[in-house]
Design a protein around this motif. Structure first.
Motif, PDB file in Angstrom:
ATOM      1  N   SER A 132       0.815  -1.209   0.000  1.00 28.58           N
ATOM      2  CA  SER A 132       0.000   0.000   0.000  1.00 28.58           C
ATOM      3  C   SER A 132       0.854   1.266   0.000  1.00 28.58           C
ATOM      4  CB  SER A 132      -0.912   0.001   1.226  1.00 28.58           C
ATOM      5  OG  SER A 132      -1.676   1.186   1.291  1.00 28.58           O
ATOM      6  N   SER A 153      -1.513   1.998   7.860  1.00 30.29           N
ATOM      7  CA  SER A 153      -2.695   1.957   8.729  1.00 30.29           C
ATOM      8  C   SER A 153      -2.895   3.244   9.510  1.00 30.29           C
ATOM      9  CB  SER A 153      -2.582   0.773   9.694  1.00 30.29           C
ATOM     10  OG  SER A 153      -1.388   0.855  10.451  1.00 30.29           O
ATOM     11  N   GLY A 199      -2.407   6.199   8.079  1.00 26.36           N
ATOM     12  CA  GLY A 199      -2.700   7.232   7.086  1.00 26.36           C
ATOM     13  C   GLY A 199      -1.469   7.940   6.554  1.00 26.36           C
ATOM     14  N   ASN A 215      -5.233   0.649  -3.529  1.00 26.52           N
ATOM     15  CA  ASN A 215      -4.848   2.058  -3.600  1.00 26.52           C
ATOM     16  C   ASN A 215      -3.540   2.245  -4.370  1.00 26.52           C
ATOM     17  OD1 ASN A 215      -2.726   1.597  -1.719  1.00 26.52           O
ATOM     18  ND2 ASN A 215      -3.939   2.307   0.018  1.00 26.52           N
ATOM     19  N   ASN A 234      -8.875  -4.076  -0.692  1.00 29.99           N
ATOM     20  CA  ASN A 234      -9.273  -2.680  -0.551  1.00 29.99           C
ATOM     21  C   ASN A 234      -9.267  -2.334   0.935  1.00 29.99           C
ATOM     22  OD1 ASN A 234     -10.585  -0.157  -0.487  1.00 29.99           O
ATOM     23  ND2 ASN A 234     -11.657  -0.631  -2.395  1.00 29.99           N
ATOM     24  N   TYR A 235      -8.136  -1.825   1.407  1.00 33.50           N
ATOM     25  CA  TYR A 235      -8.005  -1.521   2.824  1.00 33.50           C
ATOM     26  C   TYR A 235      -8.814  -0.289   3.225  1.00 33.50           C
ATOM     27  CZ  TYR A 235      -4.364  -5.031   3.292  1.00 33.50           C
ATOM     28  OH  TYR A 235      -3.683  -6.224   3.320  1.00 33.50           O
ATOM     29  N   GLU A 236      -9.106   0.612   2.278  1.00 34.67           N
ATOM     30  CA  GLU A 236      -9.947   1.757   2.596  1.00 34.67           C
ATOM     31  C   GLU A 236     -11.361   1.291   2.928  1.00 34.67           C
ATOM     32  OE1 GLU A 236      -7.711   1.743   0.166  1.00 34.67           O
ATOM     33  OE2 GLU A 236      -6.402   3.123   1.216  1.00 34.67           O
ATOM     34  N   VAL A 237     -11.863   0.330   2.154  1.00 39.85           N
ATOM     35  CA  VAL A 237     -13.173  -0.249   2.455  1.00 39.85           C
ATOM     36  C   VAL A 237     -13.118  -0.981   3.788  1.00 39.85           C
ATOM     37  CG1 VAL A 237     -14.840  -2.016   1.749  1.00 39.85           C
ATOM     38  CG2 VAL A 237     -13.947  -0.404   0.060  1.00 39.85           C
ATOM     39  N   SER A 238     -12.020  -1.661   4.054  1.00 39.45           N
ATOM     40  CA  SER A 238     -11.869  -2.358   5.327  1.00 39.45           C
ATOM     41  C   SER A 238     -12.015  -1.392   6.495  1.00 39.45           C
ATOM     42  CB  SER A 238     -10.496  -3.036   5.394  1.00 39.45           C
ATOM     43  OG  SER A 238     -10.355  -4.000   4.383  1.00 39.45           O
ATOM     44  N   LYS A 239     -11.403  -0.228   6.386  1.00 44.54           N
ATOM     45  CA  LYS A 239     -11.504   0.774   7.450  1.00 44.54           C
ATOM     46  C   LYS A 239     -12.940   1.265   7.599  1.00 44.54           C
ATOM     47  CE  LYS A 239      -6.821   2.595   6.814  1.00 44.54           C
ATOM     48  NZ  LYS A 239      -6.044   3.773   6.365  1.00 44.54           N
ATOM     49  N   ALA A 240     -13.617   1.479   6.460  1.00 40.52           N
ATOM     50  CA  ALA A 240     -15.004   1.954   6.497  1.00 40.52           C
ATOM     51  C   ALA A 240     -15.914   0.942   7.175  1.00 40.52           C
ATOM     52  CB  ALA A 240     -15.497   2.240   5.078  1.00 40.52           C
TER      53      ALA A 240
END
Length: 516
Positions: free
Chosen positions: A257, A261, A263, A300, A504-510
């Motif tokens: 990535s 984690s 940001g 990403n 998709n780690y952004e979706v994971s965070k969401a």
């Protein structure tokens, strides 16, 4: 040590407590081990099934609670995850993967889903840190190898690639070096014994002694010890001149990535920023992206590359869409999922006539996503071999429980297929791979960027010079003359340790925020 990147939230943890309490009365676990081991494994089985088939949500506090996450959940019949026929969670997952059948192949769609039991892959992909564990891609040494056979049938071992920041890379080891000895063994043959020995030595040991021969004939010995390092996915970069025009070339072996984690930018982003800054400064008019061993990773990073490569005309337009199962699709906004991604408002500023991707059967998932996303907006050409074929991806679910002493215990990261991707023209579904425009041979002993004997580069240069992949007669003659020195990988023995997937780690965070 496992670094928690995100959890499935209260539901998974509380269910883990409840499951552990229900099972604690058992004298032995299903695996025949200690009660604690049995409880942990049964909890993992139960939660894996719940997340995929029943609910990942938070026990009813949210209106959208009770949603299965598995892309093909509707094909899986109701199962008892604690049935003794499933001795562990991996066996259960393997069974669940068998039900959704691809009519084009009569084989299961899902030969991708898995459990990461030590969190090393998650840390590797999301934070760009390779740990000392040995099951996380290229192991603790940071290199991978390939086997080739000479004219007399003798087996030779070559370094396929080495991360510059890794223990191997720090010793200067790179593609094209021959491995002449492994821990004192100097004779290798085409046998399972040899394959097992090499696999154990390169990927499941803490120290290795290698005899090495460089392309110039110089020999050396290197002792490598496993170690953690910040991943640099850029193996090699340069700028060629073809017909008086600059052509950028770089090789990329993983999609760790670009954002960690916390940001913050990773070493991966720094390396990619530096590479594209060089290309922009040189004013390249064509670009070659070498993904021959790239099994993908974070989405990403695919988006970063697409934004860096795409023409100005793509700015702000649709990059790709994601399709989820019908239950999740009904509640996309509620659970924090997004159905589409657009190109950045301003792309990278390159003005390219063509972008060429070098691919093989190891080019998978996020790598395929990258080239598929660009196809509607610019001239994309593939050279090498058909890609792996993985148009689907994961949301990372970290599964934990509390033990009898009320200590939180990490169990695994669940990577089960959650979505499928399509480009702006609706192209996707490439489960059997994406075909190339020009086939080329991957000679495993040819160094990066070699324009004398790398068949992939020679095909691309031919196209740039003559608008045809079949030119370069002089190059063909050189390859023919050196045929007894060039090594083609033995089928079935290429790298099997790179990650094949996109996350998709952004979706994971969401999803994690929704579940808290």
């Amino acid at each position: 040590m496992h670094k928690k990147l995100f959890t499935t939230g209260t539901k998974a943890i509380l269910t883990g407590i409840a499951c552990a309490a229900l099972l604690a009365a058992c004298k032995k676990g299903n695996d025949g081990g200690s009660p604690a081991e049995g409880v942990a494994e049964d909890t993992l089985k139960y939660l894996t099934y719940q997340i995929m088939q029943v609910s990942y949500a938070d026990g009813g506090r949210n209106a959208a609670a009770g949603l299965p996450t598995y892309y093909w959940y509707g094909k899986v019949p109701q199962l008892n995850p604690l049935d003794s026929k499933y001795p562990n969670a991996d066996t259960l997952l393997a069974r669940m993967k068998e039900y959704a059948i691809n009519p084009a192949t009569n084989q299961p769609f899902d030969h991708y889903s898995f459990l990461d039991r030590d969190g090393s892959l998650t840390n590797r992909l999301m934070n760009g840190i390779s740990s000392q564990t040995f099951a996380a891609g290229s192991g603790g040494y940071g290199l991978d190898y390939g086997l080739g056979k000479d004219q007399n049938g003798k087996i030779h071992i070559y370094v396929l690639y080495a991360d510059k920041n890794s223990p191997a890379g720090q010793k200067g080891i790179t593609r094209g070096w021959e491995v002449t000895a492994v821990n004192g063994t100097t004779v290798f043959n085409e046998s399972q014994v040899t394959y097992n020995m090499l696999n154990e030595a390169f990927f499941y040991s803490s120290s290795i002694i290698l005899g090495l021969k460089k392309p110039n004939g110089e020999t050396t010995t290197a002792t490598l010890n496993t170690g953690s390092y910040a991943i640099n996915p850029v193996l090699f970069d340069t700028v060629f001149t073809v017909k008086d025009k600059p052509v950028g070339y770089f090789a990329l072996y993983t999609y760790s990535s670009v954002i960690n984690s916390d940001g913050a930018a990773t070493a991966t982003k720094t390396a990619l920023d530096e590479t594209f800054a060089k290309f922009k400064a040189r004013g390249i008019t064509n670009l070659i992206v070498d993904l021959r061993y790239n099994g993908g990773g974070a989405t990403n990073t695919a988006e970063y590359l697409d934004n860096a490569i795409a023409p100005a005309a793509a700015a702000g337009k649709l990059m790709y869409t994601s399709k989820y199962n019908d239950k999740l699709t009904e509640h996309l906004s509620t659970v924090g999922l997004k159905a589409s991604v657009n190109f950045a408002a301003a792309t990278g500023g390159l003005k390219l006539d063509h972008v060429f991707f070098i691919t093989t059967g190891n080019t998978a998932s996020s790598s395929e996503l990258t080239l598929n996303n660009l196809d509607p907006y610019m001239d994309v050409k593939l050279v090498g071999e058909k890609t792996y074929g993985k148009p689907v991806g994961f949301i990372d679910f970290t599964i934990s429980m509390y033990d009898a002493s009320h200590n939180k215990k990490y169990l695994a990261d669940l990577y089960a297929i959650n979505f499928e991707t399509f480009n702006a023209n609706g192209k996707g579904g490439y489960y059997t791979g994406i075909d190339v425009d020009a086939p080329a041979v991957d000679y495993v002993n040819v160094p990066w960027g070699n324009t004398d004997y790398d068949d992939n580069l020679l095909k691309i240069i031919s196209f740039l010079e003559t608008n045809s992949f079949s030119g370069q007669r002089a190059a063909k003659a050189r390859i023919a003359a050196a045929n007894d020195q060039l090594r083609v990988a033995i089928p079935g023995t290429r790298t099997q340790h790179g990650f094949n997937g996109m996350v998709n780690y952004e979706v994971s965070k969401a999803v994690s925020r929704f579940n808290r």
